[in-house]
Design a protein around this motif. Sequence first.
Motif, PDB file in Angstrom:
ATOM      1  N   CYS A  21      21.380  44.761  -3.621  1.00 15.48           N
ATOM      2  CA  CYS A  21      20.668  45.353  -4.765  1.00 15.48           C
ATOM      3  C   CYS A  21      21.187  46.774  -5.045  1.00 15.48           C
ATOM      4  O   CYS A  21      20.911  47.705  -4.291  1.00 15.48           O
ATOM      5  CB  CYS A  21      19.163  45.391  -4.478  1.00 15.48           C
ATOM      6  N   HIS A  23      20.277  48.675  -7.269  1.00 15.29           N
ATOM      7  CA  HIS A  23      19.203  49.563  -7.746  1.00 15.29           C
ATOM      8  C   HIS A  23      18.346  50.082  -6.599  1.00 15.29           C
ATOM      9  O   HIS A  23      17.341  50.749  -6.829  1.00 15.29           O
ATOM     10  CB  HIS A  23      18.344  48.830  -8.785  1.00 15.29           C
ATOM     11  N   ALA A  25      16.249  48.685  -4.847  1.00 12.55           N
ATOM     12  CA  ALA A  25      14.849  48.309  -5.062  1.00 12.55           C
ATOM     13  C   ALA A  25      14.255  47.562  -3.868  1.00 12.55           C
ATOM     14  O   ALA A  25      13.061  47.298  -3.842  1.00 12.55           O
ATOM     15  CB  ALA A  25      14.731  47.455  -6.319  1.00 12.55           C
ATOM     16  N   ILE A  26      15.116  47.193  -2.882  1.00 10.00           N
ATOM     17  CA  ILE A  26      14.596  46.395  -1.762  1.00 10.00           C
ATOM     18  C   ILE A  26      14.623  47.199  -0.464  1.00 10.00           C
ATOM     19  O   ILE A  26      15.651  47.769  -0.095  1.00 10.00           O
ATOM     20  CB  ILE A  26      15.407  45.092  -1.576  1.00 10.00           C
ATOM     21  N   ILE A  40      10.049  44.384  -2.552  1.00 11.93           N
ATOM     22  CA  ILE A  40      10.693  44.854  -3.779  1.00 11.93           C
ATOM     23  C   ILE A  40       9.836  45.924  -4.450  1.00 11.93           C
ATOM     24  O   ILE A  40       8.641  45.730  -4.657  1.00 11.93           O
ATOM     25  CB  ILE A  40      10.944  43.671  -4.751  1.00 11.93           C
ATOM     26  N   CYS A  45      13.096  47.689  -9.767  1.00  7.94           N
ATOM     27  CA  CYS A  45      13.720  46.368 -10.003  1.00  7.94           C
ATOM     28  C   CYS A  45      13.932  46.101 -11.495  1.00  7.94           C
ATOM     29  O   CYS A  45      13.035  46.325 -12.307  1.00  7.94           O
ATOM     30  CB  CYS A  45      12.808  45.295  -9.408  1.00  7.94           C
ATOM     31  N   ILE A  46      15.143  45.613 -11.853  1.00  7.88           N
ATOM     32  CA  ILE A  46      15.400  45.290 -13.267  1.00  7.88           C
ATOM     33  C   ILE A  46      15.441  43.766 -13.491  1.00  7.88           C
ATOM     34  O   ILE A  46      15.914  43.289 -14.515  1.00  7.88           O
ATOM     35  CB  ILE A  46      16.709  45.929 -13.754  1.00  7.88           C
ATOM     36  N   ASP A  47      15.027  43.030 -12.481  1.00  4.12           N
ATOM     37  CA  ASP A  47      14.926  41.568 -12.601  1.00  4.12           C
ATOM     38  C   ASP A  47      16.275  40.886 -12.833  1.00  4.12           C
ATOM     39  O   ASP A  47      16.344  39.889 -13.560  1.00  4.12           O
ATOM     40  CB  ASP A  47      13.972  41.229 -13.770  1.00  4.12           C
ATOM     41  N   CYS A  48      17.333  41.380 -12.215  1.00  6.53           N
ATOM     42  CA  CYS A  48      18.661  40.783 -12.453  1.00  6.53           C
ATOM     43  C   CYS A  48      18.860  39.479 -11.678  1.00  6.53           C
ATOM     44  O   CYS A  48      19.746  38.694 -11.984  1.00  6.53           O
ATOM     45  CB  CYS A  48      19.748  41.784 -12.081  1.00  6.53           C
ATOM     46  N   GLY A  49      18.070  39.259 -10.620  1.00  5.41           N
ATOM     47  CA  GLY A  49      18.138  38.004  -9.873  1.00  5.41           C
ATOM     48  C   GLY A  49      19.217  37.957  -8.794  1.00  5.41           C
ATOM     49  O   GLY A  49      19.364  36.947  -8.109  1.00  5.41           O
ATOM     50  N   LEU A  50      19.955  39.055  -8.622  1.00  8.98           N
ATOM     51  CA  LEU A  50      21.052  39.051  -7.647  1.00  8.98           C
ATOM     52  C   LEU A  50      20.564  38.804  -6.218  1.00  8.98           C
ATOM     53  O   LEU A  50      21.206  38.102  -5.432  1.00  8.98           O
ATOM     54  CB  LEU A  50      21.814  40.395  -7.729  1.00  8.98           C
ATOM     55  N   CYS A  51      19.416  39.381  -5.897  1.00  3.49           N
ATOM     56  CA  CYS A  51      18.910  39.253  -4.519  1.00  3.49           C
ATOM     57  C   CYS A  51      18.690  37.778  -4.158  1.00  3.49           C
ATOM     58  O   CYS A  51      19.049  37.334  -3.067  1.00  3.49           O
ATOM     59  CB  CYS A  51      17.649  40.077  -4.320  1.00  3.49           C
TER      60      CYS A  51
HETATM   61  S1  SF4 Z   1      16.156  41.371  -9.028  1.00  6.88           S
HETATM   62 FE1  SF4 Z   1      17.962  42.699  -9.063  1.00  6.88          FE
HETATM   63  S2  SF4 Z   1      17.140  44.774  -9.225  1.00  6.88           S
HETATM   64 FE2  SF4 Z   1      15.430  43.472  -8.661  1.00  6.88          FE
HETATM   65  S3  SF4 Z   1      15.344  43.627  -6.459  1.00  6.88           S
HETATM   66 FE3  SF4 Z   1      16.613  41.849  -6.912  1.00  6.88          FE
HETATM   67  S4  SF4 Z   1      18.696  42.601  -6.946  1.00  6.88           S
HETATM   68 FE4  SF4 Z   1      17.335  44.397  -7.064  1.00  6.88          FE
END
Ligand code: SF4
Length: 406
Positions: A21, A23, A25-26, A40, A45-51
Amino acid sequence: MESPFDNIVNCCGCGACASACTHKAISLIANAQGFVYPVIDKDKCIDCGLCRKVCGYGKTELLHREKQTCYGGIDCSIEKSQSSSGGIANVISQWIIKNGGVVYGCALENSEELLVPRHIRVQEEKDLRKLQGSKYVQSDIGETYIQAKKDLKNGLLVLFTGTPCQIAGLYSYLRHSYDNLFTIDVICHGVPSKQLFQDSVKKFEKENRGKVKSLLFRDKSNFPALNQKIIYNQKIIYNQKIIYNQKINVRYYTDSTYYTCFLRGDIYRDCCYSCPYAKQQRVGDISLGDFWGIEKTNPEEIRQNGGPIDPKQGVSCVLVNSDQGELLLEKVKNNLYLFNSDIESISLNNHQLNHPSNKPSCRGHILQQYEKHGYDGFLYAVHNAYKWPDRIAKTKRFIKRLLCIK
Ligand code: SF4
Ligand SMILES: Cc1cc2nc3c(=O)[nH]c(=O)nc-3n(C[C@H](O)[C@H](O)[C@H](O)COP(=O)(O)OP(=O)(O)OC[C@H]3O[C@@H](n4cnc5c(N)ncnc54)[C@H](O)[C@@H]3O)c2cc1C
Ligand code: SF4
Ligand code: SF4
């Protein structure tokens, strides 16, 4: 398998999500039993879904399916080694460093008056001793996935060692294959929390009125002193060396409730009881474990039968799971004594290659009491849970001894 984000029981705490992440955020936050889980921060968190995407926990595509070759073996200088088992991890690590690479693995570091199990980056041969020896507790990955990625991109040889779930976490964090990456997983039956371990150390400190500087889970140097007639089996090698400021104390595992509960499987992280890596197909390029049962499967290798191996010094099983693993073993094999084996013989006495650890019925109660009443609550709950089984076992041993004497 449900995603760890939807079902926390499936989270091993590897931290790949937090590392990915960008950002920040975690955070990995410990629950009341000391097990860390990702939390989180909604504001960041920008809700990108990468995590979710990088979480590799339980993904079977990470397991190697190539031909697996199996050996038993030891470091040729095992008598001088402070490794837990056959010292193979250390020999491979030395080769990586000698060739300009870096090694990542678990150290037990003394930090702010506490022993902290965490992954570190090692670039100098003298520091490899920090990685030697099994630390029977969960290791913090910290920033090491991020550092390893930088090293890989800079073209350095990288060896990453850890539990299978940590190696899976690394691969899924990287999301790219690198020719300069080598991995070793240790055959692992489960990890207790760092907090419980540190509380057990505080208890030693109170009892001995001294600060613990370091601790070895498997001390071979004092091994024969405990019992000259000892024979090799899965229980007797576990004696702990505790180094205080003023003295050194060697204790058999039964003298530590934490250690006894670790070996009995009472206090592992939730996910360990359904571990998706408890199988013969492996995630690391090489898997290392103890070669339990060598006296039955390969008696000719044992010193007392004229062979080169003294099992009391430790002997490893070595599973080579990929072409990278084969390449690595080829480089170091002149410094090892290896004998051919097969997965059937190795898994015969190593349940973790066939199925995860069984969850004892008392685990929930023991950890709840720890949560409510701290380490004393833990000790009390363990005592109560094992009072009768321990008494029965003692009586059985006593009767057996009586019958033998007669
Ligand atoms: S959704 Fe994206 S910004 Fe949010 S915690 Fe996961 S990786 Fe980070
Ligand atoms: C928690 C745990 C459970 C284990 N359970 C089993 C088992 O059920 N069956 C079995 O056969 N073997 C088990 N092992 C493996 C065994 O104890 C030896 O670590 C392994 O055989 C390697 O021995 P070695 O002499 O080659 O390594 P050494 O030279 O002693 O080096 C130890 C290696 O293990 C890594 N390591 C140590 N502690 C940790 C940790 N807490 N987390 C991640 N990596 C760590 C280090 O980075 C290092 O590379 C377990 C190890 C651990 C850490
Ligand atoms: S990446 Fe690791 S720490 Fe994050 S949710 Fe998945 S298993 Fe848990
Ligand atoms: S038993 Fe499985 S889930 Fe638990 S620490 Fe070991 S590899 Fe990870």
